[in-house]
Design a protein around this motif. Structure first.
Motif: not given
Ligand SMILES: Cc1cc2nc3c(=O)[nH]c(=O)nc-3n(C[C@H](O)[C@H](O)[C@H](O)COP(=O)(O)OP(=O)(O)OC[C@H]3O[C@@H](n4cnc5c(N)ncnc54)[C@H](O)[C@@H]3O)c2cc1C
Ligand code: FES
Ligand code: FES
Lengths: 157, 279
Positions: A97-102, A134-137
């Motif tokens: 989990v980074q930004c958590g949006f996904c 997921c754009r972050c992880t």
């Protein structure tokens, strides 16, 4: 307008609603269940995932007319389960989990996958998550988290 | 006030269609995207919507003596999981969209949408599938190649709906399917090829090739196929260049941004050649 009866988060509901309204809008705007996110609004990202008869569905593409007679579970209700706790722990420990949006959508997709395949291979995990972006992880941590959850939650799915 | 309908029986649905034009709505995975509206607003459908999802009688998949019957509301995921779905269709569906979409998307919707890039179409053409249409006037059985008449054009009267799709059992000895697209999940395919053949020892008793997204509809060439039937495999291979040329003359890719005509045509012909060489 149409009268629509369905089950949402364990409760039977009857609503009189325009059946072309998206399930996503009904959840977020009428009920304030904002754990279900809107990303793309066209079926590409999976942020809007809910459980529809225990299987993953994109609530941005499901009109209320198609909800009639079915059983919908959102992340708010799923988060009360033991299986959720296993998934949450695995996601946190694996750094999934980074930004958590996904994340709500990923958890819903993971639940849907694990119910069908309690011991998924990496290839099966990838298929299970193929509708979730997921754009972050970079996905590897999410795959590892599901692998961990499958192991630690053995017998729960 | 628009009167959208959620009938529970086929009779109710057909009566409504006979009375007035409706927009048939199955899984909605094409329609909800095509008719996007601002968040929170109802979609802008030009006709009252008739949701087919409640018609229990159409939600089935069943192996019958000479075909597999797929009901109009059977989801692609249900078809993927059904043991008697031919492997070709499992492969095609397995590469389409994502599980969440496949849980709602239907075969009937993929057909009626009639996009040149509809992925199930090459399979349905290859297998000579039949579309079953019903109205209060009766039933029509229409071969897939006649049902789809052009880009987004189908042979469906205002009072008719698809009730099932029939996929004949086939005993092919060779089957090949390739989809060339930018990304595996969620990609509207650029080029699709499906080939099938039945060979015994040295000769070919049945051979078929279907091309997707290189013509206004899926393309098969009955004349070329008839010519190849009964030929020796070795002779077909020796004739490869002229067979490829015959198909190259038929392919007329629609030029759009996805990729240019020449590229599409060259890839399609290469896929055909590869299939023939594999016999
Ligand atoms: C993210 C995403 C990815 C996708 N990926 C792919 C892909 O890889 N390959 C692919 O081919 N498609 C893909 N699609 C498109 C879509 O999912 C498919 O075309 C699907 O099969 C449509 O089925 P549906 O039930 O959702 O159709 P709907 O949207 O409900 O309807 C589609 C059309 O069929 C008509 N229709 C529905 N039922 C009937 C009936 N009983 N009789 C007559 N007409 C009827 C409707 O009026 C409409 O014109 C994708 C869509 C999305 C959103
Ligand atoms: S918001 Fe539904 S898939 Fe992106
Ligand atoms: S954690 Fe940011 S999109 Fe996945």
């Amino acid at each position: 307008m149409a009268k629509i009866e369905f089950t949402l988060n364990g409760e039977v509901r009857q609503v009189d609603i325009d059946p072309t309204i998206r399930l996503l809008d009904y959840l977020r705007e009428d009920l304030d269940l904002t754990g279900t996110k809107e990303g793309c609004g066209e079926g590409e990202c999976g942020a809007c995932s809910v459980l529809f008869d225990a299987e993953v569905a994109n609530s941005c593409l499901v009109p209320m007319g198609n909800v009639a007679g079915h059983d919908i579970v959102t992340i708010e209700y799923f988060s009360r389960t033991e299986r959720y706790r296993i998934l949450e722990k695995a996601f946190l420990e694996q750094g999934a989990v980074q930004c958590g949006f996904c994340t709500p959508g990923m958890i819903i997709a993971a639940e849907s996958l694990l119910r069908k395949k309690p011991k998924p291979s990496d290839a099966e995990i990838k298929i299970g998550l193929s509708g979730n972006l997921c754009r972050c992880t970079g996905y590897n941590m999410i795959i590892a988290a599901i692998r961990q959850a499958a192991k630690e939650g053995e017998g729960l799915w | 006030m628009v009167n959208h309908l959620l009938p529970e029986t086929l009779e109710e649905a057909l009566e409504a269609l006979a009375r007035k034009q409706h927009l048939l709505f199955a899984g909605g995975t094409d329609l909800m995207v095509q008719k996007r509206a601002w968040a929170g607003l109802p979609r802008n459908f030009e006709h009252p919507v008739l949701f087919t999802s409640r018609i229990a009688k159409l939600n089935f998949i069943e192996k019958r003596s000479d075909h597999l019957a797929v009901g109009a509301t059977c989801s692609l995921e249900m078809m993927l999981e059904y043991p008697d779905t031919p492997d070709l269709f499992k492969t095609i569906i397995g590469e389409m969209a994502s599980p969440g979409i496949r849980n709602h998307a239907t075969l009937a919707g993929n057909i009626a949408n009639a996009s040149p890039a509809g992925d199930t179409l090459v399979g349905l053409y290859l297998y000579d599938a039949t579309i079953v249409l019903k109205s209060l006037r009766g039933e029509r059985l229409v071969p897939i190649a006649d049902f789809i008449t052009g880009v987004r054009k189908i042979d469906l009267a205002q009072d008719e709906m698809i009730t099932e799709i029939r996929i004949p059992h086939q005993d092919f000895t060779h089957i090949d399917y390739v989809k060339v697209g930018p990304r595996k999940a969620d990609a509207i395919s650029k080029i699709a090829f499906a080939g099938a053949a039945k060979t015994n020892d040295l000769t070919v008793s049945d051979i078929r090739a279907a091309f997707g997204a290189v013509f206004k509809t899926v393309l098969r060439s009955p004349a070329t196929e008839a010519m190849l039937k009964g030929m020796r495999i070795a002779d077909i291979k020796a004739d490869l260049a002229s067979i490829c040329e015959a198909y190259a003359r038929l392919l007329q890719p629609i030029d759009d941004q996805r990729s240019n005509k020449e590229y599409r045509k060259a890839v399609a012909i290469n896929l055909l050649a590869r299939f023939i060489k594999s016999l």
